[in-house]
Design a protein around this motif. Structure first.
Motif, PDB file in Angstrom:
ATOM      1  N   ALA A  31       0.712  -1.256  -0.069  1.00 56.32           N
ATOM      2  CA  ALA A  31       0.001  -0.001  -0.069  1.00 56.32           C
ATOM      3  C   ALA A  31       0.919   1.313  -0.302  1.00 56.32           C
ATOM      4  O   ALA A  31       0.504   2.402  -0.350  1.00 56.32           O
ATOM      5  N   LEU A  32       2.059   1.012   0.518  1.00 47.64           N
ATOM      6  CA  LEU A  32       2.986   2.435   0.583  1.00 47.64           C
ATOM      7  C   LEU A  32       3.951   2.710  -0.457  1.00 47.64           C
ATOM      8  O   LEU A  32       4.157   3.707  -0.875  1.00 47.64           O
ATOM      9  N   THR A  33       4.391   1.934  -1.125  1.00 47.17           N
ATOM     10  CA  THR A  33       5.644   1.753  -2.039  1.00 47.17           C
ATOM     11  C   THR A  33       5.488   1.287  -3.311  1.00 47.17           C
ATOM     12  O   THR A  33       4.527   0.354  -3.577  1.00 47.17           O
ATOM     13  N   PRO A  34       6.224   1.738  -4.369  1.00 49.46           N
ATOM     14  CA  PRO A  34       5.801   1.440  -5.991  1.00 49.46           C
ATOM     15  C   PRO A  34       6.195   0.091  -5.965  1.00 49.46           C
ATOM     16  O   PRO A  34       7.222  -0.474  -5.503  1.00 49.46           O
ATOM     17  N   ARG A  35       5.529  -0.491  -6.991  1.00 46.95           N
ATOM     18  CA  ARG A  35       6.031  -1.706  -7.535  1.00 46.95           C
ATOM     19  C   ARG A  35       6.930  -1.538  -8.653  1.00 46.95           C
ATOM     20  O   ARG A  35       6.859  -0.638  -9.563  1.00 46.95           O
ATOM     21  N   LEU A  36       7.927  -2.321  -8.572  1.00 49.58           N
ATOM     22  CA  LEU A  36       8.993  -2.305  -9.601  1.00 49.58           C
ATOM     23  C   LEU A  36       8.544  -2.817 -10.928  1.00 49.58           C
ATOM     24  O   LEU A  36       7.805  -3.977 -10.844  1.00 49.58           O
ATOM     25  N   ALA A  68      -5.439   4.507  11.723  1.00 44.55           N
ATOM     26  CA  ALA A  68      -6.654   4.201  11.199  1.00 44.55           C
ATOM     27  C   ALA A  68      -6.241   3.487   9.862  1.00 44.55           C
ATOM     28  O   ALA A  68      -6.632   2.333   9.635  1.00 44.55           O
ATOM     29  N   GLU A  69      -5.356   3.888   9.152  1.00 41.94           N
ATOM     30  CA  GLU A  69      -5.169   3.218   7.717  1.00 41.94           C
ATOM     31  C   GLU A  69      -4.531   2.132   8.001  1.00 41.94           C
ATOM     32  O   GLU A  69      -4.571   1.060   7.216  1.00 41.94           O
ATOM     33  N   LEU A  70      -3.551   2.113   8.929  1.00 49.14           N
ATOM     34  CA  LEU A  70      -2.928   0.597   9.260  1.00 49.14           C
ATOM     35  C   LEU A  70      -3.736  -0.382   9.912  1.00 49.14           C
ATOM     36  O   LEU A  70      -3.730  -1.497   9.421  1.00 49.14           O
ATOM     37  N   GLY A 118      10.843   3.268   3.839  1.00 49.98           N
ATOM     38  CA  GLY A 118      11.559   4.178   4.903  1.00 49.98           C
ATOM     39  C   GLY A 118      10.632   4.769   5.883  1.00 49.98           C
ATOM     40  O   GLY A 118       9.637   4.436   6.000  1.00 49.98           O
ATOM     41  N   CYS A 119      11.309   5.310   6.878  1.00 46.11           N
ATOM     42  CA  CYS A 119      10.624   6.032   7.821  1.00 46.11           C
ATOM     43  C   CYS A 119       9.675   7.388   7.193  1.00 46.11           C
ATOM     44  O   CYS A 119       8.457   7.109   7.739  1.00 46.11           O
ATOM     45  N   ALA A 120       9.864   7.771   6.164  1.00 48.69           N
ATOM     46  CA  ALA A 120       9.015   8.652   5.513  1.00 48.69           C
ATOM     47  C   ALA A 120       7.664   8.177   5.195  1.00 48.69           C
ATOM     48  O   ALA A 120       6.822   8.701   5.382  1.00 48.69           O
ATOM     49  N   ASP A 121       7.975   6.915   4.290  1.00 49.96           N
ATOM     50  CA  ASP A 121       6.769   5.981   4.011  1.00 49.96           C
ATOM     51  C   ASP A 121       5.777   5.518   4.967  1.00 49.96           C
ATOM     52  O   ASP A 121       4.540   5.945   5.241  1.00 49.96           O
TER      53      ASP A 121
END
Length: 283
Positions: A135-140, A160-162, A150-153
């Motif tokens: 849900a957080l990071t792009p798919r290669l 609530a989203e988690l 990373g921390c920023a992600d």
């Protein structure tokens, strides 16, 4: 792609080390690892019969990242020598002597893994971790792999989203708070027990979570997996009664600064039936 042939320092088996190591950021098939890299792109690794590990990555930084993730430079020969006659893990030091725990590319992912894994079965914990990363990071492109978070992600999510992704509200709140307030990657450079002290000050983290972050995020072997559910089961069988999580610290105490790696060898020994367990009392 840049190629590198690396001879690991000390005994090393990529197949044993990466066993069960697939997650949202990497796949392990027949001993070959394909991993999304925090430095960008994807890398590959496999071990030849000679023991040399072949690495492929888009950049030199990617090669260095693979070396860290696969623990290629962390010789554990002293551990094998010191505990070769140990009654609990001595046989495992011979059977799977090339075993080293593989790591995450980011400390943030190791923290996510630790928070997801608190007091639930490993399979369910890994499913939640996959949900969050996807849900957080792009798919290669051209793969099913997602970039390591990373921390920023992690910090931009709300509890609530988690929760919608499967992580309990309280644990999600702890994860978000820590990622927003702590520079987790900097923990790799802190000396001695400073990293553990910093993490243990955070609500929602205990010795087991710190052990996971040390082993998989920081690449350190000096913090054991206290209260790991499988170690609780092992300790219970050894003592003939159900034990509390904190009692597993006594199981790991003899291994001193190698308590983290000893945790991995104890788990492997238990899985392979190499731990001398007491025989059931005759009826």
């Amino acid at each position: 792609m840049i190629s590198a042939a690396v001879r690991p320092r000390g005994p090393y088996s990529l197949r044993d080390s990466a066993r069960g190591g697939s997650d949202a950021t990497r796949t392990v098939i027949d001993g070959e690892v394909v991993a999304a890299l925090a430095s960008g792109g994807a890398g590959r690794a496999w071990q030849q019969a000679s023991g040399v590990v072949q690495l492929r990555a888009p950049t030199e930084a990617g090669i260095e990242e693979l070396r860290f993730v696969l623990a290629l430079d962390d010789d554990h020969s002293e551990f094998l020598r010191r505990f070769a006659r140990d009654p609990m893990i001595g046989e495992a030091t011979r059977r799977v002597r090339g075993l080293r725990p593989v790591r995450t590319s980011t400390v943030a992912q190791a923290l996510l893994r630790a928070v997801c894994g608190q007091l639930i079965q490993a399979r369910r914990a890994r499913a939640i971790e996959r949900n969050v990363i996807r849900a957080l990071t792009p798919r290669l492109t051209g793969t099913e792999l997602h970039a390591p978070p990373g921390c920023a992600d992690l910090g931009r999510l709300s509890p609530a989203e988690l929760r919608r992704l499967g992580l309990g509200m309280r644990r999600g709140a702890s994860l978000v708070r820590i990622c927003r307030s702590v520079d987790l990657e900097r923990l790799r450079s802190l000396p001695g027990d400073a990293s553990a002290d910093r993490l243990l000050r955070e609500r929602g983290l205990g010795p087991w979570s710190v052990g996971v972050v040390f082993l998989e995020g920081l690449g350190r072997y000096d913090r054991g997996l206290v209260a790991d559910l499988s170690l609780v089961k092992l300790c219970s069988e050894l003592r003939g009664r159900w034990v509390e999580g904190w009692e597993t610290a006594e199981l790991l105490e003899p291994y001193g600064e190698w308590a983290g790696l000893a945790s991995i060898y104890l788990l492997a020994a238990y899985r392979l039936g190499l731990v001398p367990l007491p025989k059931p009392a005759a009826a």
